[in-house]
Design a protein around this motif. Structure first.
Motif, short mmCIF file in Angstrom:
data_model
loop_
_atom_site.label_atom_id
_atom_site.label_comp_id
_atom_site.label_asym_id
_atom_site.label_seq_id
_atom_site.Cartn_x
_atom_site.Cartn_y
_atom_site.Cartn_z
N TYR A 289 -4.39 33.99 28.03
CA TYR A 289 -5.69 33.96 28.71
C TYR A 289 -6.81 33.60 27.73
CZ TYR A 289 -2.96 36.56 32.11
OH TYR A 289 -1.99 36.96 32.99
N GLN A 290 -7.80 32.89 28.23
CA GLN A 290 -8.91 32.47 27.38
C GLN A 290 -9.67 33.64 26.76
OE1 GLN A 290 -9.70 28.68 30.02
NE2 GLN A 290 -11.43 29.09 28.75
N PRO A 291 -9.93 34.73 27.47
CA PRO A 291 -10.61 35.85 26.82
C PRO A 291 -9.82 36.42 25.64
CG PRO A 291 -10.75 36.09 29.20
CD PRO A 291 -9.81 34.95 28.92
N VAL A 292 -8.50 36.39 25.74
CA VAL A 292 -7.65 36.87 24.65
C VAL A 292 -7.82 35.95 23.44
CG1 VAL A 292 -5.25 37.27 23.94
CG2 VAL A 292 -6.01 37.97 26.21
N MET A 293 -7.81 34.63 23.69
CA MET A 293 -8.02 33.67 22.61
C MET A 293 -9.40 33.85 21.99
SD MET A 293 -6.50 30.05 23.82
CE MET A 293 -4.76 29.77 24.02
N ASN A 294 -10.39 34.05 22.82
CA ASN A 294 -11.75 34.24 22.31
C ASN A 294 -11.84 35.47 21.42
OD1 ASN A 294 -13.00 31.97 23.50
ND2 ASN A 294 -13.30 33.06 25.41
N GLU A 295 -11.15 36.53 21.81
CA GLU A 295 -11.20 37.77 21.03
C GLU A 295 -10.62 37.57 19.64
OE1 GLU A 295 -10.05 42.51 21.49
OE2 GLU A 295 -9.55 41.12 23.12
N ILE A 296 -9.49 36.88 19.56
CA ILE A 296 -8.87 36.69 18.24
C ILE A 296 -9.64 35.66 17.42
CG2 ILE A 296 -7.13 34.90 18.62
CD1 ILE A 296 -5.22 37.11 17.26
N LEU A 297 -10.23 34.67 18.10
CA LEU A 297 -11.05 33.68 17.38
C LEU A 297 -12.27 34.34 16.76
CD1 LEU A 297 -11.49 30.75 16.56
CD2 LEU A 297 -12.68 30.39 18.73
N GLU A 298 -12.88 35.29 17.46
CA GLU A 298 -14.03 36.01 16.90
C GLU A 298 -13.65 36.76 15.63
OE1 GLU A 298 -16.12 38.48 19.73
OE2 GLU A 298 -16.02 36.90 21.24
N ILE A 299 -12.48 37.35 15.62
CA ILE A 299 -12.01 38.07 14.43
C ILE A 299 -11.82 37.10 13.27
CG2 ILE A 299 -10.01 39.29 13.47
CD1 ILE A 299 -9.80 40.71 16.21
N ILE A 300 -11.22 35.94 13.56
CA ILE A 300 -10.98 34.95 12.51
C ILE A 300 -12.29 34.42 11.96
CG2 ILE A 300 -9.98 32.68 12.01
CD1 ILE A 300 -7.82 33.38 14.18
N ILE A 301 -13.24 34.12 12.84
CA ILE A 301 -14.55 33.62 12.40
C ILE A 301 -15.26 34.65 11.53
CG2 ILE A 301 -16.86 33.00 13.22
CD1 ILE A 301 -15.44 31.59 15.60
N LYS A 302 -15.20 35.90 11.95
CA LYS A 302 -15.81 36.97 11.16
C LYS A 302 -15.14 37.06 9.79
CE LYS A 302 -16.73 41.92 11.26
NZ LYS A 302 -16.43 43.19 11.89
N TRP A 303 -13.82 36.95 9.75
CA TRP A 303 -13.06 37.00 8.51
C TRP A 303 -13.44 35.84 7.58
CZ3 TRP A 303 -9.05 33.41 7.25
CH2 TRP A 303 -8.38 33.69 6.08
N VAL A 304 -13.55 34.64 8.14
CA VAL A 304 -13.93 33.47 7.34
C VAL A 304 -15.33 33.67 6.77
CG1 VAL A 304 -14.53 31.01 7.46
CG2 VAL A 304 -12.41 31.83 8.50
N GLY A 305 -16.23 34.21 7.55
CA GLY A 305 -17.61 34.40 7.12
C GLY A 305 -17.79 35.53 6.12
N GLU A 306 -16.88 36.51 6.14
CA GLU A 306 -17.07 37.67 5.28
C GLU A 306 -16.19 37.66 4.03
OE1 GLU A 306 -16.61 41.10 7.76
OE2 GLU A 306 -18.52 40.77 8.78
N SER A 307 -14.89 37.81 4.19
CA SER A 307 -14.07 38.05 2.99
C SER A 307 -13.10 36.92 2.65
CB SER A 307 -13.29 39.35 3.15
OG SER A 307 -12.19 39.16 4.01
N GLN A 308 -12.47 36.33 3.63
CA GLN A 308 -11.41 35.35 3.46
C GLN A 308 -10.23 35.91 2.69
OE1 GLN A 308 -12.84 31.53 2.12
NE2 GLN A 308 -14.52 31.55 3.56
N ASN A 309 -10.15 37.22 2.60
CA ASN A 309 -9.01 37.89 1.99
C ASN A 309 -7.91 37.99 3.05
OD1 ASN A 309 -7.14 39.80 1.09
ND2 ASN A 309 -8.69 41.07 0.10
#
Length: 181
Positions: free
Chosen positions: A122-142
């Motif tokens: 489902y698209q909301p599921v994809m959006n939820e995980i994409l938000e986590i990845i974007i946050k990760w890229v913006g913050e730590s990239q660890n």
């Protein structure tokens, strides 16, 4: 006899109770239609819930493609460590991501076959995980932090985790231990 009891019951009901009974009967008359109170006029209005539902676009294949390939996968490929020496780390992270995208289905449940495709979730599921990845890229990239975020997401939804052999399990546990608190 039964008619007399019904008449007696109706006489015992107050005017407010009769109004409530009428509203309940009206609400049950047509399936798929709902009664609502118009806040501007104060009148009861009926709207067709089914027509509103059908007119909405549930899933957009083009948007799902963009979310998965140009969002989720592209960011993971670009920002996770590259090379053979990091393949096991990437695979563990991808497994955790796929457990979430597949709503808890794991390869370990079916002898290495997931029997589900995360690209079709489902698209909301994809959006939820994409938000986590974007946050990760913006913050730590660890990568350990990303694994921990996916791990916690699966915990939150009670999806569980992939079952690994001892060596892979020790790497996964080390990744959890090394993630920022």
């Amino acid at each position: 006899m039964a008619n007399q009891k019904r008449i007696k019951k109706q006489e015992d009901l107050s005017e407010v109770d009769m109004e409530r009974l009428e509203l309940l009967q009206k609400a049950n008359e047509k399936i798929g239609r709902q009664l609502t109170l118009n806040s501007e006029t104060g009148n009861l209005e009926e709207f067709d819930e089914l027509k509103q539902l059908i007119s909405k676009e549930f899933e957009n294949p083009e948007e799902k493609y963009q979310l998965y390939y140009n969002g989720i996968q592209r960011l993971l490929i670009d920002f996770l460590p590259k090379g053979k020496e990091f393949k096991q780390l990437r695979d563990i992270i991808y497994d955790e991501k796929n457990v979430f995208l597949n709503l808890g289905k794991k390869k370990s449940d079916n002898n290495g076959i997931r029997k589900s495709d995360g690209r079709m979730t489902y698209q909301p599921v994809m959006n939820e995980i994409l938000e986590i990845i974007i946050k990760w890229v913006g913050e730590s990239q660890n990568p350990f932090d990303l694994y921990k975020a996916f791990y916690d997401l699966n915990e939150k939804h009670n999806y569980g985790h992939e079952q690994y052999d001892k060596s892979t399990l020790s790497v996964a546990n080390a990744m959890l231990a090394l993630s920022a608190k």
